[in-house]
Motif scaffolding. Structure first.
Motif, PDB file in Angstrom:
ATOM      1  N   PHE A  23       0.853  -1.188   0.000  1.00 20.83           N
ATOM      2  CA  PHE A  23       0.000   0.000   0.000  1.00 20.83           C
ATOM      3  C   PHE A  23       0.888   1.237   0.000  1.00 20.83           C
ATOM      4  CE2 PHE A  23      -2.691  -2.980   2.693  1.00 20.83           C
ATOM      5  CZ  PHE A  23      -3.471  -3.385   1.618  1.00 20.83           C
ATOM      6  N   PRO A  24       0.351   2.387  -0.423  1.00 20.78           N
ATOM      7  CA  PRO A  24       1.147   3.621  -0.334  1.00 20.78           C
ATOM      8  C   PRO A  24       1.616   3.891   1.099  1.00 20.78           C
ATOM      9  CG  PRO A  24      -0.799   3.966  -1.688  1.00 20.78           C
ATOM     10  CD  PRO A  24      -0.955   2.605  -1.080  1.00 20.78           C
ATOM     11  N   ALA A  25       0.742   3.582   2.063  1.00 25.35           N
ATOM     12  CA  ALA A  25       1.119   3.720   3.476  1.00 25.35           C
ATOM     13  C   ALA A  25       0.238   2.800   4.299  1.00 25.35           C
ATOM     14  CB  ALA A  25       0.939   5.164   3.944  1.00 25.35           C
ATOM     15  N   HIS A  26       0.812   2.171   5.301  1.00 23.30           N
ATOM     16  CA  HIS A  26       0.018   1.364   6.218  1.00 23.30           C
ATOM     17  C   HIS A  26       0.653   1.430   7.605  1.00 23.30           C
ATOM     18  CE1 HIS A  26       3.175  -1.556   5.104  1.00 23.30           C
ATOM     19  NE2 HIS A  26       2.943  -2.101   6.294  1.00 23.30           N
ATOM     20  N   HIS A  27      -0.169   1.202   8.620  1.00 22.56           N
ATOM     21  CA  HIS A  27       0.294   1.339  10.006  1.00 22.56           C
ATOM     22  C   HIS A  27      -0.244   0.196  10.846  1.00 22.56           C
ATOM     23  CE1 HIS A  27       1.640   5.406   9.055  1.00 22.56           C
ATOM     24  NE2 HIS A  27       0.448   5.625   8.518  1.00 22.56           N
ATOM     25  N   ILE A  28       0.609  -0.338  11.711  1.00 21.81           N
ATOM     26  CA  ILE A  28       0.213  -1.377  12.662  1.00 21.81           C
ATOM     27  C   ILE A  28       0.646  -0.914  14.042  1.00 21.81           C
ATOM     28  CG2 ILE A  28       0.465  -3.788  13.352  1.00 21.81           C
ATOM     29  CD1 ILE A  28       1.209  -4.444  10.474  1.00 21.81           C
ATOM     30  N   THR A  29      -0.299  -0.847  14.965  1.00 22.19           N
ATOM     31  CA  THR A  29       0.039  -0.409  16.314  1.00 22.19           C
ATOM     32  C   THR A  29      -0.919  -1.070  17.298  1.00 22.19           C
ATOM     33  OG1 THR A  29       0.523   1.524  17.691  1.00 22.19           O
ATOM     34  CG2 THR A  29      -1.438   1.648  16.286  1.00 22.19           C
ATOM     35  N   GLY A  30      -0.936  -0.595  18.521  1.00 18.42           N
ATOM     36  CA  GLY A  30      -1.752  -1.181  19.580  1.00 18.42           C
ATOM     37  C   GLY A  30      -0.863  -1.655  20.714  1.00 18.42           C
TER      38      GLY A  30
ATOM     39  N   ARG B 170       4.982   4.509  17.170  1.00 16.93           N
ATOM     40  CA  ARG B 170       4.536   5.843  17.573  1.00 16.93           C
ATOM     41  C   ARG B 170       3.862   6.567  16.415  1.00 16.93           C
ATOM     42  NH1 ARG B 170       6.945   8.352  22.001  1.00 16.93           N
ATOM     43  NH2 ARG B 170       5.574  10.104  21.516  1.00 16.93           N
ATOM     44  N   VAL B 171       4.459   6.459  15.225  1.00 19.49           N
ATOM     45  CA  VAL B 171       3.882   7.099  14.039  1.00 19.49           C
ATOM     46  C   VAL B 171       2.500   6.517  13.760  1.00 19.49           C
ATOM     47  CG1 VAL B 171       4.127   7.437  11.552  1.00 19.49           C
ATOM     48  CG2 VAL B 171       6.132   7.631  13.042  1.00 19.49           C
ATOM     49  N   ALA B 172       2.389   5.180  13.869  1.00 24.30           N
ATOM     50  CA  ALA B 172       1.106   4.521  13.619  1.00 24.30           C
ATOM     51  C   ALA B 172       0.050   4.993  14.613  1.00 24.30           C
ATOM     52  CB  ALA B 172       1.285   3.011  13.709  1.00 24.30           C
ATOM     53  N   GLU B 173       0.447   5.126  15.868  1.00 22.04           N
ATOM     54  CA  GLU B 173      -0.501   5.596  16.893  1.00 22.04           C
ATOM     55  C   GLU B 173      -1.022   6.988  16.544  1.00 22.04           C
ATOM     56  OE1 GLU B 173      -0.541   6.990  21.559  1.00 22.04           O
ATOM     57  OE2 GLU B 173       1.156   7.294  20.228  1.00 22.04           O
ATOM     58  N   GLN B 174      -0.124   7.871  16.141  1.00 27.14           N
ATOM     59  CA  GLN B 174      -0.521   9.247  15.810  1.00 27.14           C
ATOM     60  C   GLN B 174      -1.424   9.285  14.585  1.00 27.14           C
ATOM     61  OE1 GLN B 174       3.344  10.997  15.418  1.00 27.14           O
ATOM     62  NE2 GLN B 174       3.818  10.788  17.586  1.00 27.14           N
ATOM     63  N   GLU B 175      -1.057   8.522  13.548  1.00 27.07           N
ATOM     64  CA  GLU B 175      -1.833   8.538  12.306  1.00 27.07           C
ATOM     65  C   GLU B 175      -3.224   7.938  12.513  1.00 27.07           C
ATOM     66  OE1 GLU B 175      -1.203   9.804   9.258  1.00 27.07           O
ATOM     67  OE2 GLU B 175       0.561  10.762  10.130  1.00 27.07           O
TER      68      GLU B 175
ATOM     69  N   HIS C 263      -7.234   9.709  12.602  1.00 33.48           N
ATOM     70  CA  HIS C 263      -8.251   9.358  11.609  1.00 33.48           C
ATOM     71  C   HIS C 263      -9.373   8.497  12.191  1.00 33.48           C
ATOM     72  CE1 HIS C 263      -4.884  10.457   8.923  1.00 33.48           C
ATOM     73  NE2 HIS C 263      -5.839  10.791   8.075  1.00 33.48           N
ATOM     74  N   LEU C 264      -9.068   7.742  13.219  1.00 30.87           N
ATOM     75  CA  LEU C 264     -10.040   6.799  13.776  1.00 30.87           C
ATOM     76  C   LEU C 264     -10.398   7.182  15.218  1.00 30.87           C
ATOM     77  CD1 LEU C 264      -8.445   3.507  12.404  1.00 30.87           C
ATOM     78  CD2 LEU C 264     -10.239   4.891  11.368  1.00 30.87           C
ATOM     79  N   ALA C 265     -11.174   6.318  15.861  1.00 33.16           N
ATOM     80  CA  ALA C 265     -11.688   6.640  17.197  1.00 33.16           C
ATOM     81  C   ALA C 265     -10.652   6.446  18.299  1.00 33.16           C
ATOM     82  CB  ALA C 265     -12.912   5.785  17.495  1.00 33.16           C
ATOM     83  N   GLY C 266      -9.512   5.843  17.983  1.00 32.76           N
ATOM     84  CA  GLY C 266      -8.477   5.620  18.989  1.00 32.76           C
ATOM     85  C   GLY C 266      -7.931   4.216  18.902  1.00 32.76           C
ATOM     86  N   THR C 267      -6.688   4.037  19.281  1.00 34.70           N
ATOM     87  CA  THR C 267      -6.030   2.727  19.160  1.00 34.70           C
ATOM     88  C   THR C 267      -5.901   2.009  20.497  1.00 34.70           C
ATOM     89  OG1 THR C 267      -3.850   3.759  19.415  1.00 34.70           O
ATOM     90  CG2 THR C 267      -4.698   3.517  17.171  1.00 34.70           C
TER      91      THR C 267
ATOM     92  N   ALA D 129     -22.474  -8.861  29.600  1.00 36.10           N
ATOM     93  CA  ALA D 129     -22.203  -8.127  28.355  1.00 36.10           C
ATOM     94  C   ALA D 129     -20.963  -7.271  28.588  1.00 36.10           C
ATOM     95  CB  ALA D 129     -23.393  -7.259  27.970  1.00 36.10           C
ATOM     96  N   VAL D 130     -20.311  -6.899  27.488  1.00 33.92           N
ATOM     97  CA  VAL D 130     -19.104  -6.089  27.608  1.00 33.92           C
ATOM     98  C   VAL D 130     -19.218  -4.876  26.698  1.00 33.92           C
ATOM     99  CG1 VAL D 130     -17.823  -7.343  25.819  1.00 33.92           C
ATOM    100  CG2 VAL D 130     -16.576  -6.112  27.610  1.00 33.92           C
ATOM    101  N   LEU D 131     -18.772  -3.760  27.210  1.00 32.35           N
ATOM    102  CA  LEU D 131     -18.762  -2.509  26.461  1.00 32.35           C
ATOM    103  C   LEU D 131     -17.329  -2.220  26.046  1.00 32.35           C
ATOM    104  CD1 LEU D 131     -20.581  -0.095  25.584  1.00 32.35           C
ATOM    105  CD2 LEU D 131     -19.885   1.043  27.706  1.00 32.35           C
ATOM    106  N   TRP D 132     -17.106  -2.062  24.743  1.00 33.51           N
ATOM    107  CA  TRP D 132     -15.767  -1.745  24.235  1.00 33.51           C
ATOM    108  C   TRP D 132     -15.598  -0.226  24.231  1.00 33.51           C
ATOM    109  CZ3 TRP D 132     -14.220  -5.107  19.393  1.00 33.51           C
ATOM    110  CH2 TRP D 132     -14.416  -6.451  19.697  1.00 33.51           C
ATOM    111  N   LEU D 133     -14.496   0.229  24.798  1.00 30.69           N
ATOM    112  CA  LEU D 133     -14.181   1.662  24.788  1.00 30.69           C
ATOM    113  C   LEU D 133     -12.912   1.877  23.973  1.00 30.69           C
ATOM    114  CD1 LEU D 133     -15.824   1.156  27.547  1.00 30.69           C
ATOM    115  CD2 LEU D 133     -14.760   3.266  28.321  1.00 30.69           C
ATOM    116  N   GLN D 134     -13.009   2.675  22.924  1.00 28.24           N
ATOM    117  CA  GLN D 134     -11.828   3.072  22.157  1.00 28.24           C
ATOM    118  C   GLN D 134     -11.344   4.420  22.694  1.00 28.24           C
ATOM    119  OE1 GLN D 134     -13.770   1.896  18.130  1.00 28.24           O
ATOM    120  NE2 GLN D 134     -11.603   2.279  17.667  1.00 28.24           N
ATOM    121  N   LEU D 135     -10.106   4.428  23.194  1.00 26.26           N
ATOM    122  CA  LEU D 135      -9.557   5.627  23.831  1.00 26.26           C
ATOM    123  C   LEU D 135      -8.530   6.279  22.914  1.00 26.26           C
ATOM    124  CD1 LEU D 135      -9.015   4.167  27.426  1.00 26.26           C
ATOM    125  CD2 LEU D 135     -11.079   5.214  26.468  1.00 26.26           C
ATOM    126  N   ARG D 136      -8.501   7.588  22.925  1.00 25.39           N
ATOM    127  CA  ARG D 136      -7.527   8.325  22.114  1.00 25.39           C
ATOM    128  C   ARG D 136      -6.170   8.413  22.815  1.00 25.39           C
ATOM    129  NH1 ARG D 136     -10.680  10.529  18.169  1.00 25.39           N
ATOM    130  NH2 ARG D 136     -12.823  11.095  18.717  1.00 25.39           N
TER     131      ARG D 136
END
Length: 425
Positions: free
Chosen positions: A18-25, A264-269, A273-277, A378-385
């Motif tokens: 891809f032109p750019a891709h990121h893997i983080t978490g 770190r770059v992936a986390e920032q990008e 763009h998304l709800a948080g990693t 039940a479980v509630l998933w929270l995406q944090l920035r």
């Protein structure tokens, strides 16, 4: 996580890239850090040994003499790490640091012995007499200092975190082995050395050396200015106490890497763009409620209210739960009527909508990522920035505040999970 990330990279390459891709978490960050940590320890432990050897050569000027403490250090590390593996413990980030801790600790008693032996050898006239008088002088002090070190690290065995217990226990074992080798191996080694190798050992006058001139001057100043020294120490202690009260525990494994690191770059990008990693999970346990299930309007309305409250926090990018599934299915069944995108007030309708989702042609297991098959939890998933400890603690506090101000259905219990919360603990 590292293997999964490598597989993803392989698939991307196979697909032409891809032109750019990121893997983080956090799982990838922790595993990558662990891989790097092992490489660092593989270099740092031998480097520490070399530095200690060079420093002792500067002081004692006899390679044959300083080899004794180095052999003690090497044997201590090998025996300790060997026992760790033999007993089936995993070599992880924390246990990999045992070697780097033991390397300098293991030579301490040997340096005491060498220093005293250095002072006594020329006066005693023989190696045996010098080493016997040295051991007679130092045996008790070395026992006491080693015991306090063993107790200090051994106290970590009472910690509630298993890796900390393993670390403390094996460092304590290593200190004990280092003491044993120091008091048994060093004297034997000293007596076996030839007189030719020790011909000039201990001849240098201490008073002519830099330390020989500096230390007496420091001693005279410390005793002559005793009130000033004590006063300055008490002032420093007071400043330290104030500083201790300002300590704030905060951590984020992703921030262990330099700013330009791909993680770190992936986390920032992805964060921009998304709800948080960063993911946190809030469990709703309905076993203690009257109905014993979360598939009731009362529980789902409460979960939805909490989601709405969390949505007002900048730290929370998104929340996802069984509530979203119920609302989406209901919305589609009613031909996209926006008024129907809500939790119904009928428990039977909720069950039917969940059943429809389960048989709708997708993977039924997707539903069970949010609710147990019998519906008791039940479980509630929270995406944090932000995955910092303090940020996660703020979210936890916000949930606690909501639960206090808006009492949940009687018997409903809550529990947190996920790496972000584990790091806070």
């Amino acid at each position: 996580a590292h293997i999964v990330a490598e597989e993803i990279e392989h698939e991307i390459t196979s697909a032409g890239g891809f032109p750019a891709h990121h893997i983080t978490g956090l799982p990838v960050a922790e595993e990558t850090f662990g891989q790097e940590m092992f490489k660092q320890m593989a270099m740092s432990a031998p480097a520490a040994g070399v530095l200690i050897l060079l420093l002792m050569l500067v002081f004692f000027r006899k390679l044959s003499v300083v080899m004794a403490p180095m052999l003690v250090a090497v044997m201590t590390v090998v025996w300790t790490m060997g026992l760790l593996v033999l007993l089936g413990f995993t070599v992880h980030i924390m246990s990999s640091m045992i070697a780097i801790f033991l390397m300098p600790i293991a030579v301490l008693n040997s340096i005491h012995i060498l220093s005293e032996f250095h002072d006594r050898y020329q006066k005693a006239g023989s190696q045996k007499a010098a080493i016997l008088s040295t051991m007679d002088e130092l045996f008790k002090p070395m026992v006491f200092t080693s015991l306090t070190t063993i107790v200090g690290f051994g106290s970590l065995m009472f910690a509630p975190i298993p890796p900390v217990r393993v670390f403390g226990g094996f460092v304590a074992f290593g200190v004990a082995i280092a003491w044993l080798l120091s008091v048994v191996f060093n004297p034997a080694y000293a007596v076996l050395l030839s007189k030719r190798r020790l011909s000039n050992f201990g001849r240098t006058e201490e008073k002519d050396s830099l330390l020989g001139r500096l230390l007496p001057a420091v001693g005279r100043w410390a005793t002559g200015s005793r009130f000033l020294v004590v006063t300055l120490t008490l002032i420093a202690l007071g400043v330290a106490v104030v500083g201790i009260t300002k300590i704030q525990v905060n951590d984020n494994p992703t921030r262990w890497f330099k700013t330009g690191h791909p993680i770190r770059v992936a986390e920032q990008e992805l964060g921009s763009h998304l709800a948080g990693t960063y993911l946190a999970y809030l469990e709703f346990d309905a076993n203690g409620t009257e109905d014993g299930t979360v598939k009731t309007p009362e529980v789902l309305h409460y979960m939805q209210g909490l989601q709405d409250r969390l949505g007002t926090f900048d730290l929370v990018g998104a929340t996802t739960g069984v509530t979203d599934i119920v609302k989406k299915v209901r919305f589609e069944l009613q031909d996209g009527d926006s008024a129907m995108y809500a939790i119904p007030d009928d428990a039977a309708e909720i069950s039917q909508e969940l059943f429809l989702y389960e048989i709708a042609g997708g993977d039924p297991e997707d539903l069970y990522k949010f609710i147990t098959p019998d519906g008791d939890k039940a479980v509630l998933w929270l995406q944090l920035r932000n995955g910092d400890n303090r940020a996660v603690s703020e979210v936890v506090a916000a949930v606690d505040q909501y639960v206090t101000s808006q009492p949940p259905p009687e018997g409903l219990k809550f529990d947190w999970g996920g790496l972000t919360y584990i790091h806070v603990v």
